[in-house]
Design an enzyme around this catalytic site. Structure first.
Site, PDB file in Angstrom:
ATOM      1  N   GLN A   1     -10.349 -15.399 -53.610  1.00  0.00           N
ATOM      2  CA  GLN A   1      -9.193 -15.468 -54.502  1.00  0.00           C
ATOM      3  C   GLN A   1      -9.234 -16.754 -55.319  1.00  0.00           C
ATOM      4  O   GLN A   1      -8.777 -17.808 -54.879  1.00  0.00           O
ATOM      5  CB  GLN A   1      -7.885 -15.380 -53.707  1.00  0.00           C
ATOM      6  CG  GLN A   1      -6.701 -15.239 -54.626  1.00  0.00           C
ATOM      7  CD  GLN A   1      -5.430 -14.897 -53.881  1.00  0.00           C
ATOM      8  OE1 GLN A   1      -5.403 -14.765 -52.664  1.00  0.00           O
ATOM      9  NE2 GLN A   1      -4.370 -14.761 -54.628  1.00  0.00           N
ATOM     10  N   PHE A   2      -9.760 -16.652 -56.549  1.00  0.00           N
ATOM     11  CA  PHE A   2      -9.874 -17.821 -57.407  1.00  0.00           C
ATOM     12  C   PHE A   2      -8.515 -18.399 -57.775  1.00  0.00           C
ATOM     13  O   PHE A   2      -8.396 -19.578 -58.094  1.00  0.00           O
ATOM     14  CB  PHE A   2     -10.678 -17.500 -58.673  1.00  0.00           C
ATOM     15  CG  PHE A   2      -9.926 -16.701 -59.707  1.00  0.00           C
ATOM     16  CD1 PHE A   2      -9.242 -17.344 -60.732  1.00  0.00           C
ATOM     17  CD2 PHE A   2      -9.901 -15.316 -59.653  1.00  0.00           C
ATOM     18  CE1 PHE A   2      -8.554 -16.613 -61.687  1.00  0.00           C
ATOM     19  CE2 PHE A   2      -9.215 -14.584 -60.603  1.00  0.00           C
ATOM     20  CZ  PHE A   2      -8.542 -15.240 -61.629  1.00  0.00           C
ATOM     21  N   THR A   3      -7.463 -17.594 -57.688  1.00  0.00           N
ATOM     22  CA  THR A   3      -6.135 -18.065 -58.095  1.00  0.00           C
ATOM     23  C   THR A   3      -5.599 -19.168 -57.181  1.00  0.00           C
ATOM     24  O   THR A   3      -4.603 -19.809 -57.521  1.00  0.00           O
ATOM     25  CB  THR A   3      -5.119 -16.910 -58.171  1.00  0.00           C
ATOM     26  OG1 THR A   3      -5.004 -16.303 -56.889  1.00  0.00           O
ATOM     27  CG2 THR A   3      -5.551 -15.874 -59.199  1.00  0.00           C
TER      28      THR A   3
END
Length: 145
Positions: A78-80
């Protein structure tokens, strides 16, 4: 500031990831659902440290770890987790590693966990995923290594 892989760890009683209606990863019963983010300078050594921390983190019933009871882990990239919304109303993702850096780090994390004896399920890197879980507690903790 030193680069750090980030993980949001949730103790769960079952979790799954679907992509386009297909279940691509699922754990049943007590385990951990781990959202993982990487930044530009992260290394495989950090992935190995995070794997060790996740495998031995004493957050399951009776202050047990996944290694104590053989509990599974669902790892979802999850890059967020590196989103920054301090300015304005639209987050920036500048601190998030691009796919060519992040994907091998997340795969390395999973490989390190499996080498420790963990049962690991995953999402699908770069896909639009639906994560379904039952948070047990609720219990959620943030890790950086």
């Amino acid at each position: 500031m030193m680069a750090a892989m980030r993980a949001v760890v949730q103790r769960v009683d079952g979790a799954s990831v679907t992509v386009d209606g297909e279940t691509v990863g699922e754990i049943v019963g007590q385990g951990l659902c781990v959202l993982v983010g990487a930044t530009h300078e992260d290394t495989d050594e950090q992935a190995a440290r995070l794997a060790n921390k996740l495998w031995t983190l004493r957050v399951l019933d009776g202050e047990k770890s996944c290694s104590d009871v053989g509990a599974p882990l669902l790892i979802v990239s999850q890059f967020t987790l590196y989103g920054d919304a301090r300015k304005g109303r639209r987050p920036t993702w500048n601190a998030a590693a691009p796919g060519e850096i992040a994907e091998p780090l997340v795969e390395g994390l999973c490989a390190h966990l499996r080498a420790l004896g963990a049962h690991v399920e995953t999402g699908r890197f770069g896909a639009k995923m639906r994560v379904n879980l039952t948070n047990d507690g609720p219990f959620t903790v943030w890790l950086e290594v």
